[in-house]
Design an enzyme around this catalytic site. Structure first.
Site, mmCIF file in Angstrom:
data_model
loop_
_atom_site.group_PDB
_atom_site.id
_atom_site.type_symbol
_atom_site.label_atom_id
_atom_site.label_comp_id
_atom_site.label_asym_id
_atom_site.label_seq_id
_atom_site.Cartn_x
_atom_site.Cartn_y
_atom_site.Cartn_z
ATOM 1 N N ASN A 75 43.554 -28.992 20.470
ATOM 2 C CA ASN A 75 43.700 -29.073 21.125
ATOM 3 C C ASN A 75 43.455 -29.313 22.593
ATOM 4 O OD1 ASN A 75 43.923 -26.917 23.461
ATOM 5 N ND2 ASN A 75 42.847 -25.275 22.344
ATOM 6 N N HIS A 120 51.746 -23.458 23.692
ATOM 7 C CA HIS A 120 50.116 -23.590 23.663
ATOM 8 C C HIS A 120 49.344 -24.617 22.065
ATOM 9 C CE1 HIS A 120 46.398 -25.187 24.786
ATOM 10 N NE2 HIS A 120 45.966 -24.005 24.577
ATOM 11 N N CYS A 167 43.865 -23.512 30.004
ATOM 12 C CA CYS A 167 44.909 -23.665 28.702
ATOM 13 C C CYS A 167 46.247 -23.730 29.417
ATOM 14 C CB CYS A 167 43.810 -23.286 27.772
ATOM 15 S SG CYS A 167 43.032 -24.022 26.748
HETATM 16 N N1 ACO Z 1 33.603 -26.183 9.726
HETATM 17 C C1 ACO Z 1 33.552 -25.136 8.486
HETATM 18 N N2 ACO Z 1 33.102 -24.039 9.451
HETATM 19 C C2 ACO Z 1 32.950 -23.742 10.057
HETATM 20 C C3 ACO Z 1 33.262 -24.408 11.149
HETATM 21 C C4 ACO Z 1 33.659 -26.086 10.749
HETATM 22 N N3 ACO Z 1 34.519 -26.867 11.686
HETATM 23 N N4 ACO Z 1 32.912 -23.819 12.534
HETATM 24 C C5 ACO Z 1 33.108 -22.510 12.240
HETATM 25 N N5 ACO Z 1 32.738 -22.694 10.338
HETATM 26 C C6 ACO Z 1 32.391 -20.966 9.198
HETATM 27 C C7 ACO Z 1 31.632 -19.858 10.629
HETATM 28 O O1 ACO Z 1 30.690 -20.336 10.830
HETATM 29 C C8 ACO Z 1 32.052 -18.737 10.257
HETATM 30 O O2 ACO Z 1 30.904 -18.822 9.311
HETATM 31 P P1 ACO Z 1 30.135 -17.609 8.195
HETATM 32 O O3 ACO Z 1 31.230 -16.195 8.246
HETATM 33 O O4 ACO Z 1 29.250 -17.279 7.505
HETATM 34 O O5 ACO Z 1 29.643 -16.554 9.963
HETATM 35 C C9 ACO Z 1 33.249 -19.378 9.062
HETATM 36 O O6 ACO Z 1 33.380 -20.657 9.300
HETATM 37 C C10 ACO Z 1 34.304 -18.163 9.098
HETATM 38 O O7 ACO Z 1 34.809 -18.471 10.745
HETATM 39 P P2 ACO Z 1 35.404 -17.129 11.754
HETATM 40 O O8 ACO Z 1 35.664 -17.491 12.782
HETATM 41 O O9 ACO Z 1 35.887 -16.248 10.979
HETATM 42 O O10 ACO Z 1 37.286 -18.069 11.816
HETATM 43 P P3 ACO Z 1 38.423 -18.359 11.237
HETATM 44 O O11 ACO Z 1 39.571 -18.164 10.988
HETATM 45 O O12 ACO Z 1 38.686 -17.013 13.261
HETATM 46 O O13 ACO Z 1 38.829 -19.110 12.743
HETATM 47 C C11 ACO Z 1 38.652 -20.676 14.808
HETATM 48 C C12 ACO Z 1 38.158 -19.788 13.599
HETATM 49 C C13 ACO Z 1 39.902 -22.039 14.860
HETATM 50 C C14 ACO Z 1 38.373 -21.097 15.892
HETATM 51 C C15 ACO Z 1 39.527 -19.536 15.141
HETATM 52 O O14 ACO Z 1 39.360 -18.033 15.337
HETATM 53 C C16 ACO Z 1 40.403 -19.771 16.331
HETATM 54 O O15 ACO Z 1 41.871 -20.588 16.346
HETATM 55 N N6 ACO Z 1 40.273 -19.092 17.755
HETATM 56 C C17 ACO Z 1 41.305 -19.605 19.153
HETATM 57 C C18 ACO Z 1 40.373 -20.287 19.418
HETATM 58 C C19 ACO Z 1 41.177 -21.122 20.430
HETATM 59 O O16 ACO Z 1 42.732 -21.541 20.868
HETATM 60 N N7 ACO Z 1 40.575 -21.620 21.388
HETATM 61 C C20 ACO Z 1 40.759 -22.537 22.682
HETATM 62 C C21 ACO Z 1 41.533 -21.376 23.569
HETATM 63 S S1 ACO Z 1 42.187 -21.509 25.368
HETATM 64 C C22 ACO Z 1 42.041 -23.392 25.003
HETATM 65 O O17 ACO Z 1 42.652 -24.352 24.685
HETATM 66 C C23 ACO Z 1 40.583 -24.040 25.495
#
Ligand code: ACO
Length: 313
Positions: A268, A238, A112
């Site tokens: 993204n 980003h 990214c």
């Molecule tokens: N719908 C519903 N529930 C979901 C989903 C979904 N799509 N995805 C995950 N969950 C659930 C999980 O299973 C978890 O449940 P559990 O507690 O029973 O296990 C719960 O939601 C909470 O998950 P968290 O990981 O705590 O959620 P968080 O608030 O961290 O958000 C996210 C997740 C959005 C992925 C976040 O961690 C994030 O944005 N991380 C960075 C990701 C990123 O930027 N990646 C790309 C970077 S590089 C590039 O661009 C390729």
């Protein structure tokens, strides 16, 4: 001689996949996606449109905006993790398709952060006088490597292309400072599986890294030119997650309306996200001559990159 962005362009596929559409594919909800990520919908390219097709359209748009002819390009740099095939590179394909007869061409692999790596590479060739016009493209057809059964990742990504023509500008304009970095120890947090070619991510770890790195790099590039956070006029982070973007915006003290939020409409789009967001803000007339603009990205690798640039030629 300084290098600056002299034209921008972008392309997004027509097909829209809303959060409500995602509810029919995996166990998720519009509410969860919006509150955790800020994403409302994303674009998905059709089967007959590959990465180079998206890139070609963004390239044409940027060349027109810069008023530069393809045959006057000295180099084409394409940042992508979803090329049509391993080789020839997308940039090689574009060189032919655009008719950029004298251009050198290569792809840049920094996930990214790829567009930032490409932009800074272009800057070197221009500032040392070797080249005059370099086309830098960030493009992804992430839908090819998305695991449509994994709700943790499939709701996040989209397909798009963004492009910038980089060329010489006056001394007080253009890219004034930059920072690039990498942390290979974080590789296992975000990668493409060798067996199935699908994307894997430890969202929480990437999140922690990004909320630390984006604000820090943004401040670093501004300090490098002897300015402070208050001097930043526009922020193009980003577009991965609105909560991560907000961390950078608040650290710089940039008002809400001075930060691109294309993530809402496109999700993204990896390497495409920064040039796509930039191109949209420029086309909407939101970035003004002499604005101090910070572009900042992070991604798989782990990698990151930021620039401070003074808008204009
Ligand atoms: N719908 C519903 N529930 C979901 C989903 C979904 N799509 N995805 C995950 N969950 C659930 C999980 O299973 C978890 O449940 P559990 O507690 O029973 O296990 C719960 O939601 C909470 O998950 P968290 O990981 O705590 O959620 P968080 O608030 O961290 O958000 C996210 C997740 C959005 C992925 C976040 O961690 C994030 O944005 N991380 C960075 C990701 C990123 O930027 N990646 C790309 C970077 S590089 C590039 O661009 C390729």
């Amino acid at each position: 001689m300084n290098a600056g962005i002299i034209g921008t362009g972008h392309y997004v596929p027509e097909k829209v996949l809303t959060n409500h559409d995602m509810e029919k594919i995996v166990d998720t909800s519009d509410e969860w996606i919006r509150t955790r990520t800020g994403i409302e919908e994303r674009r998905i390219a059709s089967d007959d449109m590959d990465t180079s097709d998206l890139a070609f359209r963004a390239a044409e748009d940027a060349l027109k905006d810069a008023d530069v002819k393809a045959e006057d390009l000295d180099m084409i740099l394409v940042a992508t993790v979803t090329p049509d095939q391993p080789f020839p590179s997308v940039s090689n394909m574009l060189q032919h398709r655009l008719g950029a007869t004298k251009a050198a061409s290569m792809d840049v692999a920094a996930a990214c952060s790829g567009f930032m790596y490409g932009l800074i590479t272009a800057k070197q060739f221009i500032e040392n006088g070797a080249y005059e016009n370099v086309l830098v493209i960030g493009v992804e057809k992430l839908s090819k490597i998305t695991n449509w059964e994994d709700r943790n990742t499939c709701v996040l990504f989209g397909d798009a292309a963004g492009a910038a023509v980089v060329g010489p500008v006056s001394d007080d304009k253009g890219i004034l400072s930059f920072e690039l970095g990498s942390e290979g120890s974080g590789g296992p947090h975000l990668y493409q599986g060798k067996e199935d070619d699908l994307l894997y991510m430890n969202g929480r770890e990437v999140f922690k890294f990004a909320v630390r790195q984006m604000p820090e790099s943004s401040v670093n590039v501004v300090k490098k030119i002897g300015l402070s956070e208050q001097d930043v006029d526009y922020l193009i982070p980003h577009q991965a997650n609105i909560r991560i973007m907000e961390a950078a915006r608040q650290r710089l003290g940039v008002p809400e309306e001075k930060m691109a939020t294309a993530v809402k409409r496109y999700g993204n789009t990896s390497s495409a996200s920064i040039p796509l967001a930039l191109s949209e803000e420029v086309k909407a007339g939101k970035i003004k001559e002499n604005d101090l603009v910070v572009l900042v990205g992070f991604g798989g690798g782990l990698t990151w990159g930021a620039v401070a640039l003074r808008w204009g030629k």
